[in-house]
Design a protein around this motif. Structure first.
Motif, PDB file in Angstrom:
ATOM      1  N   ALA A  55      56.248  -8.551  11.138  1.00 10.15           N
ATOM      2  CA  ALA A  55      56.641  -7.369  11.918  1.00 10.15           C
ATOM      3  C   ALA A  55      55.490  -6.886  12.788  1.00 10.15           C
ATOM      4  CB  ALA A  55      57.111  -6.260  10.987  1.00 10.15           C
ATOM      5  N   ARG A  56      54.291  -7.007  12.284  1.00 10.14           N
ATOM      6  CA  ARG A  56      53.131  -6.586  13.088  1.00 10.14           C
ATOM      7  C   ARG A  56      52.910  -7.530  14.260  1.00 10.14           C
ATOM      8  NH1 ARG A  56      51.046  -5.425   7.770  1.00 10.14           N
ATOM      9  NH2 ARG A  56      50.109  -7.493   7.669  1.00 10.14           N
ATOM     10  N   GLU A  57      53.363  -8.762  14.107  1.00 13.33           N
ATOM     11  CA  GLU A  57      53.140  -9.767  15.141  1.00 13.33           C
ATOM     12  C   GLU A  57      54.292  -9.873  16.145  1.00 13.33           C
ATOM     13  OE1 GLU A  57      52.334 -13.360  13.028  1.00 13.33           O
ATOM     14  OE2 GLU A  57      50.620 -12.489  11.983  1.00 13.33           O
ATOM     15  N   ILE A  58      55.409  -9.213  15.872  1.00 11.35           N
ATOM     16  CA  ILE A  58      56.563  -9.298  16.770  1.00 11.35           C
ATOM     17  C   ILE A  58      56.228  -8.594  18.073  1.00 11.35           C
ATOM     18  CG2 ILE A  58      58.928  -8.490  17.170  1.00 11.35           C
ATOM     19  CD1 ILE A  58      59.434  -8.874  14.190  1.00 11.35           C
ATOM     20  N   GLN A  59      56.355  -9.334  19.157  1.00 10.25           N
ATOM     21  CA  GLN A  59      56.121  -8.771  20.477  1.00 10.25           C
ATOM     22  C   GLN A  59      57.302  -9.131  21.357  1.00 10.25           C
ATOM     23  OE1 GLN A  59      52.451  -8.848  22.284  1.00 10.25           O
ATOM     24  NE2 GLN A  59      51.447  -8.066  20.461  1.00 10.25           N
ATOM     25  N   ILE A  60      57.929  -8.130  21.895  1.00  9.30           N
ATOM     26  CA  ILE A  60      59.067  -8.352  22.781  1.00  9.30           C
ATOM     27  C   ILE A  60      58.700  -7.765  24.137  1.00  9.30           C
ATOM     28  CG2 ILE A  60      61.501  -7.850  23.185  1.00  9.30           C
ATOM     29  CD1 ILE A  60      61.699  -7.696  20.061  1.00  9.30           C
ATOM     30  N   MET A  61      58.572  -8.650  25.103  1.00 12.81           N
ATOM     31  CA  MET A  61      58.174  -8.217  26.446  1.00 12.81           C
ATOM     32  C   MET A  61      59.392  -7.936  27.320  1.00 12.81           C
ATOM     33  SD  MET A  61      55.070  -8.165  26.136  1.00 12.81           S
ATOM     34  CE  MET A  61      53.660  -8.839  25.347  1.00 12.81           C
ATOM     35  N   ASP A  62      60.451  -8.707  27.142  1.00 14.38           N
ATOM     36  CA  ASP A  62      61.628  -8.603  27.990  1.00 14.38           C
ATOM     37  C   ASP A  62      62.870  -8.369  27.124  1.00 14.38           C
ATOM     38  OD1 ASP A  62      63.618  -8.780  29.865  1.00 14.38           O
ATOM     39  OD2 ASP A  62      63.230 -10.870  30.414  1.00 14.38           O
ATOM     40  N   PRO A  63      63.356  -7.119  27.039  1.00 13.59           N
ATOM     41  CA  PRO A  63      64.522  -6.834  26.210  1.00 13.59           C
ATOM     42  C   PRO A  63      65.757  -7.652  26.617  1.00 13.59           C
ATOM     43  CG  PRO A  63      63.477  -4.797  26.876  1.00 13.59           C
ATOM     44  CD  PRO A  63      62.810  -5.901  27.635  1.00 13.59           C
ATOM     45  N   LEU A  64      65.933  -7.870  27.911  1.00 13.12           N
ATOM     46  CA  LEU A  64      67.085  -8.635  28.373  1.00 13.12           C
ATOM     47  C   LEU A  64      67.026 -10.073  27.850  1.00 13.12           C
ATOM     48  CD1 LEU A  64      69.639  -8.397  30.091  1.00 13.12           C
ATOM     49  CD2 LEU A  64      68.304  -9.188  32.036  1.00 13.12           C
ATOM     50  N   ALA A  65      65.846 -10.663  27.885  1.00 10.34           N
ATOM     51  CA  ALA A  65      65.681 -12.022  27.349  1.00 10.34           C
ATOM     52  C   ALA A  65      65.931 -12.036  25.845  1.00 10.34           C
ATOM     53  CB  ALA A  65      64.286 -12.547  27.661  1.00 10.34           C
ATOM     54  N   TRP A  66      65.519 -10.975  25.147  1.00 15.13           N
ATOM     55  CA  TRP A  66      65.764 -10.904  23.708  1.00 15.13           C
ATOM     56  C   TRP A  66      67.260 -10.828  23.433  1.00 15.13           C
ATOM     57  CZ3 TRP A  66      68.243  -7.656  20.401  1.00 15.13           C
ATOM     58  CH2 TRP A  66      68.082  -7.933  19.044  1.00 15.13           C
ATOM     59  N   PHE A  67      67.986  -9.979  24.191  1.00 13.51           N
ATOM     60  CA  PHE A  67      69.446  -9.893  24.023  1.00 13.51           C
ATOM     61  C   PHE A  67      70.097 -11.246  24.274  1.00 13.51           C
ATOM     62  CE2 PHE A  67      69.212  -5.164  24.835  1.00 13.51           C
ATOM     63  CZ  PHE A  67      69.711  -4.798  23.592  1.00 13.51           C
ATOM     64  N   ARG A  68      69.668 -11.924  25.326  1.00 14.38           N
ATOM     65  CA  ARG A  68      70.222 -13.236  25.677  1.00 14.38           C
ATOM     66  C   ARG A  68      70.009 -14.232  24.530  1.00 14.38           C
ATOM     67  NH1 ARG A  68      67.213 -14.176  29.971  1.00 14.38           N
ATOM     68  NH2 ARG A  68      68.531 -12.910  31.289  1.00 14.38           N
ATOM     69  N   ALA A 162      65.575  -6.109  16.589  1.00 17.17           N
ATOM     70  CA  ALA A 162      66.598  -5.248  17.187  1.00 17.17           C
ATOM     71  C   ALA A 162      66.127  -3.798  17.214  1.00 17.17           C
ATOM     72  CB  ALA A 162      67.910  -5.377  16.420  1.00 17.17           C
ATOM     73  N   ASP A 163      65.516  -3.357  16.136  1.00 15.61           N
ATOM     74  CA  ASP A 163      65.007  -1.984  16.100  1.00 15.61           C
ATOM     75  C   ASP A 163      63.937  -1.781  17.168  1.00 15.61           C
ATOM     76  OD1 ASP A 163      64.794   0.689  14.849  1.00 15.61           O
ATOM     77  OD2 ASP A 163      62.775  -0.008  14.351  1.00 15.61           O
ATOM     78  N   ARG A 164      63.059  -2.763  17.325  1.00 12.76           N
ATOM     79  CA  ARG A 164      61.993  -2.659  18.330  1.00 12.76           C
ATOM     80  C   ARG A 164      62.593  -2.591  19.744  1.00 12.76           C
ATOM     81  NH1 ARG A 164      56.821  -5.374  17.026  1.00 12.76           N
ATOM     82  NH2 ARG A 164      57.097  -3.955  15.306  1.00 12.76           N
ATOM     83  N   VAL A 165      63.559  -3.459  20.054  1.00 12.01           N
ATOM     84  CA  VAL A 165      64.198  -3.456  21.382  1.00 12.01           C
ATOM     85  C   VAL A 165      64.955  -2.147  21.590  1.00 12.01           C
ATOM     86  CG1 VAL A 165      66.032  -4.533  22.749  1.00 12.01           C
ATOM     87  CG2 VAL A 165      64.339  -5.950  21.611  1.00 12.01           C
ATOM     88  N   ARG A 172      64.724   5.838  20.498  1.00 11.97           N
ATOM     89  CA  ARG A 172      65.123   6.272  19.159  1.00 11.97           C
ATOM     90  C   ARG A 172      65.366   5.027  18.302  1.00 11.97           C
ATOM     91  NH1 ARG A 172      69.355   7.443  22.577  1.00 11.97           N
ATOM     92  NH2 ARG A 172      71.269   6.322  22.123  1.00 11.97           N
ATOM     93  N   PRO A 173      65.266   5.173  16.989  1.00 11.10           N
ATOM     94  CA  PRO A 173      65.431   4.003  16.123  1.00 11.10           C
ATOM     95  C   PRO A 173      66.887   3.547  16.039  1.00 11.10           C
ATOM     96  CG  PRO A 173      65.147   5.971  14.797  1.00 11.10           C
ATOM     97  CD  PRO A 173      64.953   6.381  16.232  1.00 11.10           C
TER      98      PRO A 173
END
Length: 187
Positions: A55-68, A162-165, A172-173
């Motif tokens: 969890a400390r290492e999770i990095q999401i730069m592009d929410p749209l790419a994560w959703f995809r 998902a919570d991070r995005v 909000r969480p």
């Protein structure tokens, strides 16, 4: 008479041996259950430690790419997503415009509730239907396909990601460990 006494003593010996075997089997079953429970608790603890480290290492730069990516993992289909169109508060949802002119909605709200919101007349308060601009965007879309996204089908760190995005886009969480993907199609 001697034969009857011998038969009774053999029968009693068989019964005693049977009881001893049953008692021994029950003891063994309890010991195996305890061992199985200890192993399960250890595995859950180990998984929790690994998840916290990850969890400390999770990095999401592009929410749209994560959703995809999450949608592809869960459904096995490649989704063409153009942009995040709207973040809704009531119901909680993130609407994404797709390349085919349709809309995809990611939401923790269950499908039966979304169907009610789509059928409800516009103009109700917070618990009411989808906003009017969303209704206009969905006009002419007769079918709604629904897919569940969770750690079972979209990656073992789905709930953390998902919570991070969700926090990135809504400030909000996310109060759920799963999301529903709604695809609105024209007939």
């Amino acid at each position: 008479m001697l034969e009857v006494a011998l038969a009774i003593s053999v029968l009693a010996a068989v019964v005693v041996v049977g009881v001893l075997i049953s008692v021994g089997n029950e003891r063994q079953r309890r010991a195996l259950d305890k061992l199985r429970e200890d192993l399960r608790n250890w595995a859950l603890g180990d998984l929790e430690v690994k998840r916290e480290r990850a969890a400390r290492e999770i990095q999401i730069m592009d929410p749209l790419a994560w959703f995809r990516d999450a949608a592809r993992k869960a459904t096995g289909m490649a989704w063409e997503m153009r942009a995040i169109a709207k973040v809704l508060e009531h119901p909680e949802a993130i609407v994404v415009a797709s390349d085919n002119g349709g809309y995809l909605m990611f939401s923790p709200v269950r499908p039966d509730r979304v169907r009610k919101l789509l059928k409800a007349p516009s103009g109700r308060a917070q618990t009411g239907p989808l906003p009017s601009e969303m209704r206009l965007a969905l006009r002419g879309r007769k079918r709604m396909e629904t897919y569940e996204l969770s750690a079972l089908n979209a990656g073992i760190f789905f709930d953390l990601e998902a919570d991070r995005v969700w926090r990135m886009l809504t400030d909000r969480p996310l109060k759920a460990n799963q999301l529903w993907l709604y695809e609105f199609r024209s007939a």
